[in-house]
Design an enzyme around this catalytic site. Structure first.
Site, PDB file in Angstrom:
ATOM      1  N   HIS A 124       0.869  -1.186   0.000  1.00  0.00           N
ATOM      2  CA  HIS A 124       0.000   0.000   0.000  1.00  0.00           C
ATOM      3  C   HIS A 124       0.904   1.232   0.000  1.00  0.00           C
ATOM      4  CE1 HIS A 124      -2.788   2.937   1.887  1.00  0.00           C
ATOM      5  NE2 HIS A 124      -3.769   2.135   1.529  1.00  0.00           N
ATOM      6  N   ASP A 201       2.909  -4.782   7.870  1.00  0.00           N
ATOM      7  CA  ASP A 201       1.700  -3.970   7.776  1.00  0.00           C
ATOM      8  C   ASP A 201       0.500  -4.914   7.935  1.00  0.00           C
ATOM      9  OD1 ASP A 201      -0.573  -2.674   6.925  1.00  0.00           O
ATOM     10  OD2 ASP A 201       0.290  -1.923   5.052  1.00  0.00           O
ATOM     11  N   GLN A 204      -4.729  -5.232   6.896  1.00  0.00           N
ATOM     12  CA  GLN A 204      -5.773  -6.115   6.350  1.00  0.00           C
ATOM     13  C   GLN A 204      -5.798  -7.475   7.052  1.00  0.00           C
ATOM     14  OE1 GLN A 204      -8.084  -5.213   4.271  1.00  0.00           O
ATOM     15  NE2 GLN A 204      -7.246  -3.232   3.685  1.00  0.00           N
ATOM     16  N   LYS A 227     -10.381  -0.768  10.544  1.00  0.00           N
ATOM     17  CA  LYS A 227     -10.557  -1.967   9.705  1.00  0.00           C
ATOM     18  C   LYS A 227     -10.814  -3.197  10.577  1.00  0.00           C
ATOM     19  CE  LYS A 227      -7.342  -0.064   6.302  1.00  0.00           C
ATOM     20  NZ  LYS A 227      -8.015   0.234   5.038  1.00  0.00           N
ATOM     21  N   CYS A 365      -4.750   2.364  -3.659  1.00  0.00           N
ATOM     22  CA  CYS A 365      -3.503   2.884  -3.069  1.00  0.00           C
ATOM     23  C   CYS A 365      -2.351   1.908  -3.273  1.00  0.00           C
ATOM     24  CB  CYS A 365      -3.663   3.212  -1.585  1.00  0.00           C
ATOM     25  SG  CYS A 365      -4.893   4.457  -1.241  1.00  0.00           S
TER      26      CYS A 365
HETATM   27  N1  PMP Z   1      -1.872  -0.808   4.540  1.00  0.00           N
HETATM   28  C1  PMP Z   1      -2.849  -1.528   3.987  1.00  0.00           C
HETATM   29  C2  PMP Z   1      -2.544  -2.912   3.488  1.00  0.00           C
HETATM   30  C3  PMP Z   1      -4.131  -0.995   3.896  1.00  0.00           C
HETATM   31  O1  PMP Z   1      -5.111  -1.718   3.345  1.00  0.00           O
HETATM   32  C4  PMP Z   1      -4.380   0.312   4.382  1.00  0.00           C
HETATM   33  C5  PMP Z   1      -5.744   0.949   4.274  1.00  0.00           C
HETATM   34  N2  PMP Z   1      -6.363   0.796   3.017  1.00  0.00           N
HETATM   35  C6  PMP Z   1      -3.326   1.012   4.952  1.00  0.00           C
HETATM   36  C7  PMP Z   1      -2.092   0.420   5.014  1.00  0.00           C
HETATM   37  C8  PMP Z   1      -3.502   2.382   5.497  1.00  0.00           C
HETATM   38  O2  PMP Z   1      -4.335   2.377   6.623  1.00  0.00           O
HETATM   39  P1  PMP Z   1      -4.867   3.733   7.248  1.00  0.00           P
HETATM   40  O3  PMP Z   1      -5.404   4.550   6.112  1.00  0.00           O
HETATM   41  O4  PMP Z   1      -5.928   3.293   8.199  1.00  0.00           O
HETATM   42  O5  PMP Z   1      -3.718   4.388   7.937  1.00  0.00           O
END
Ligand code: PMP
Length: 413
Positions: A124, A201, A204, A227, A365
């Site tokens: 991401h 990270d 998910q 999430k 993203c």
């Molecule tokens: N890493 C992953 C794999 C994600 O799916 C997301 C959110 N789509 C993020 C990081 C970023 O998370 P946040 O916007 O809650 O900081």
């Protein structure tokens, strides 16, 4: 196959009884954020009604009470991740802030010109850009693990990338754009052999399977509360105690100091050193309630439920002509990313929305990953514990309708 759901918890989520576009809400955008059970909404309201005060500073009863609730939230996160000590948990705004904290604090003090950060082709943007910024400041360089056609990491290439200059490996536990579950324990073992640290990270992952940071062996693990059926604006960083304790502050302010004078300040012990200013206290209370909820339902039960829906949805999608799944890894979480011949993902999202079906369309993203697959984006349906076979049916019906509208798909439809 039986249509009886393994889990039937939709009634716990007030928003799921509302309609959108005059239809039952079919919420399949859980990768973006999950809905909140009444237990979480109630916990936040109750905090403001009964327990609100600032923490770590008041001598009065209410401040002590709020502090206890906040620290209970930390203990709850420790248990969720099976961290060895509660001091290893730092509250942040979410995954993004937790990664930036590590990049600014650990990264800035540990990395030198020519050091290498290995990340993967399925990260991401929040696990790419903070490292690019760090490289610009430190002279370190990025190395990228390639992704195979099935959406898995090429582990041979990964092994070849590791070397004496590797300082850090950054990897998603589960890809938000593909659903791939990465072999973290193996990735960590190889990184540690090369003398590098590992940041995982978990954005998910934490809502969809049990996570044990000690079993994984990682040095850093980050996630977002929203999430995980919790509130927005709260998340956490886990960092192994010896690593965290050696890290300098990144934000200065109240609550993170030991003493302050105009000549010099000294800093608090961890984790307070990394929690400058008044934190999101109500967010921690809500996150605590969310973790309690998830643990009560059971992460094994959640994983089994989502896996069974994933298997059914995958088979049905693959049977639709003109539909191509992006991400067919052997180990996958409940994320279906796909492209449909002749229909742009955004058009697909709009047509599904008119049926009450909420999915996400775009690059998720993860622009480098889309480039890798030669596509601008995908349509993505992502599952949560409250989804049902009826939700999958609604998705499939919407897809067939879109194909009919565009005159694509099966000719005799
Ligand atoms: N890493 C992953 C794999 C994600 O799916 C997301 C959110 N789509 C993020 C990081 C970023 O998370 P946040 O916007 O809650 O900081």
């Amino acid at each position: 196959a039986s249509r009886a759901p393994l889990l039937d918890r939709g009634a716990d989520f007030p928003i799921l009884s509302r309609q959108v576009q005059g239809r039952r809400l079919v919420y399949l955008d859980n990768g973006a954020t999950t809905q909140k059970p009444a237990a979480v909404i109630d916990a936040e309201r109750q905090f403001y009604e009964q327990s609100n005060a600032n923490i770590h500073r008041g001598v009065h009863w209410l401040s002590q009470h709020a502090t206890d609730l906040y620290e209970q939230g930390r203990e709850q996160v420790r248990q969720l991740l099976n961290a060895a000590r509660h001091e290893e948990i730092v509250f942040t705004r979410g995954t993004t802030e937790a990664i930036n904290l590590v990049a600014c604090s650990w990264g800035q003090s540990a990395l030198k010109q020519g050091d290498e950060i290995v990340l993967t082709g399925m990260e991401h943007h929040s696990n790419i850009v903070p490292w690019q910024l760090l490289c610009e400041r430190s002279g370190a360089v990025l190395r990228v693990v390639p992704v195979t056609d099935s959406g898995e990491l090429d582990l041979d290439e990964y092994r070849a990338l590791l070397g004496p200059r590797t300082r850090l490996v950054c990897v998603a536990h589960i890809s938000n754009a593909l659903g791939t579950i990465n072999p973290i324990a193996e990735i960590v073992r190889l990184a540690h052999e090369a003398g590098a640290k590992v940041l995982v990270d978990g954005a998910q992952a934490v809502a969809h399977q049990a996570v044990d940071v000690q079993a994984l062996g990682c040095d850093f693990y980050v996630f977002s509360g929203h999430k995980l059926y919790g509130p927005t604006g709260i998340g956490a960083l886990y960092a192994r105690y010896d690593v965290l304790n050696g890290m300098p502050p990144w934000q200065g302010g109240g609550d993170m100091i030991h003493t302050v004078s105009f000549e010099r300040s000294t800093y608090a012990d961890v984790p307070q050193r990394f929690e400058a200013g008044t934190p999101n206290i109500a967010g921690v209370i809500g996150l605590d309630a969310a973790i309690r909820y998830v643990r009560e339902v059971g992460l094994e039960a959640i994983a089994a439920h989502e896996q069974s829906l994933l298997a059914m949805a995958t088979a049905e999608l693959q049977a639709l002509p003109g539909v191509r799944l992006i991400g067919t890894a052997a180990h996958k979480a409940g994320i279906l990313s796909f492209v449909v011949d002749g229909i742009h993902p955004h058009d697909l999202g709009t047509i599904l929305d008119m049926e009450g079906v909420a999915i996400r369309a775009g690059h998720h993203c993860a622009m480098p990953l889309m480039t890798r697959f030669g596509i601008p984006g995908t349509a993505r349906a992502s599952l949560a514990l409250y989804n049902t076979q009826e939700d999958v049916d609604a998705l499939m019906a919407g897809l067939r309708k879109a194909q009919k509208l565009f005159g694509t798909g099966r000719k005799d439809d």
